[in-house]
Structures are given as structure tokens and as C-alpha cells.
Design a protein around this motif. Structure first.
Motif: not given
Length: 203
Positions: A24, A41-42, A44-49
Motif C-alpha cells: 500500500e 484517506g489512504n 488514514e487506512k494505512i494508519k489503521d492497518h
């Protein structure tokens, strides 16, 4: 005691998650050249991962650190999950190789077989033993209502409670591992070598 610290399925899942995040990140690096593509937004998703990977890794290492010293890890795991869901605070010390006799103020001697139901009942609100730490050695609850040394380190977290400071304090001075359940949030952490790590108690 089981000294195996491989747990291959768990390790494999973490490595696969890390590989996905790397992919990613590489895709986002390539996408940076497109000025019309907003990547916030991407990220933020990586942070969640990353957060999920951190918690999975913490579970993995917690298992590694405990398995050579107690066969009751499943009972401890069930206990902290149940306490987390009910937001019952708790402090569980697992003695490893170092003696803790000179580091703690001893509480009430129990010498009982470790079960999740007994651990949960000790920390049930209103139980006279629920304040302080439970001491676990091998497969036995040795004592309850023990007082641990507080950490003097400045973690920068003004909201850190006595349980977390006690967990850090003992693990700064010994190789013990200390599990902490927050009664305010239900979050579970473990302290080891003077550091706190969040763990995932879902499912």
C-alpha cells in the motif's frame, strides 16, 4: 513448560499484514505523482492497518513471553478479555525468572490453582482483594492485593493511572510481565522491560 515461541500461524499472519502495508505504501508513493489524487484517506487506512498489526504483534510477543513460564496462558487470556468487556480494572503479575520478594509489598497469600473465574472474581468491584496486584507463578495464583513499586519515568501521559505506573515500576526492576486492564476504558496492556504495549482483546 512450553518453551516454543514460534506460533507459526500467528507469525505468518503478521508478516502477511506487514507485506500488505508495504505494498500500500509503495502504491501511494507512485500515486504521489498524480496531483489530482488526494492520498489523505489512504494514509488514514494505512494508519489503521498499522494499529491492527501492532496489537496482533503484541499478542504474539505476549504469548512468547508467557508460554515458557505458565501453561495457563489461555486462562489468563480469557480473564483479561472478560474483564475488558466489563471494564473491571485489574493488575496481574506473572513472575518469570527474577525473584520479586524484595520489590513488592506482599498482600494476601492464596496459593490457588489459576483459573479465569477465580482471577475475575478477585478483581470484581467491591471484592476486598480487587485493589492491588495478583501474583502468578507458573500455574498458581500465589497472592492478591500486592502493592507494586511505582515508576518514576515521565511517559508524557498525564492520564496514566496507578495500575499502569505500578506495572511499569515493577518491570523496570525485574523481568516480570504485568497485565493491566483499565477500568476507565476497558483497554488491556502489558508491561515488559519498562514499556507498555496495547493488546487486542477482541474475540
Amino acid at each position: 513448560m512450553n518453551a516454543d515461541c514460534d506460533f507459526s500461524p500467528m507469525k505468518l499472519a503478521i508478516k502477511e499484514d506487514i507485506s500488505r502495508v508495504i505494498t500500500e505504501l509503495q502504491n501511494n508513493l507512485a500515486a504521489m505523482d498524480d496531483q489530482n489524487n488526494c492520498l489523505l484517506g489512504n494514509f488514514e487506512k494505512i494508519k489503521d492497518h498499522f494499529t491492527r498489526i501492532q496489537m496482533a504483534a503484541a499478542n504474539f510477543y505476549l504469548n512468547c513471553y508467557l508460554s515458557p513460564f505458565t501453561d495457563k496462558y489461555p486462562e489468563i487470556s480469557i480473564c483479561v478479555q472478560n474483564m475488558s468487556h466489563r471494564r473491571h480494572g485489574g493488575l496481574i503479575v506473572i513472575q518469570r525468572e527474577d525473584s520479586l520478594d524484595t520489590l513488592i509489598h506482599p498482600g494476601i497469600l492464596l496459593r490457588a490453582e489459576l483459573t479465569h473465574s477465580l482471577l475475575e472474581s478477585i478483581f470484581f468491584p467491591g471484592n476486598p482483594l480487587h485493589d492491588g496486584a495478583v501474583m502468578v507463578y507458573r500455574d498458581q495464583i500465589v497472592s492478591a492485593a500486592n502493592i507494586l513499586p511505582l515508576s518514576a519515568q515521565d511517559t508524557g501521559d498525564q492520564k496514566m493511572g496507578t495500575r499502569h505506573r505500578s506495572a511499569l515500576g515493577l518491570t523496570e526492576r525485574s523481568d516480570a510481565l504485568v497485565l493491566v486492564v483499565s477500568e476507565e476504558t476497558g483497554r488491556v496492556s502489558f508491561a515488559f522491560n519498562g514499556h507498555l504495549y496495547p493488546i487486542n482483546t477482541l474475540g
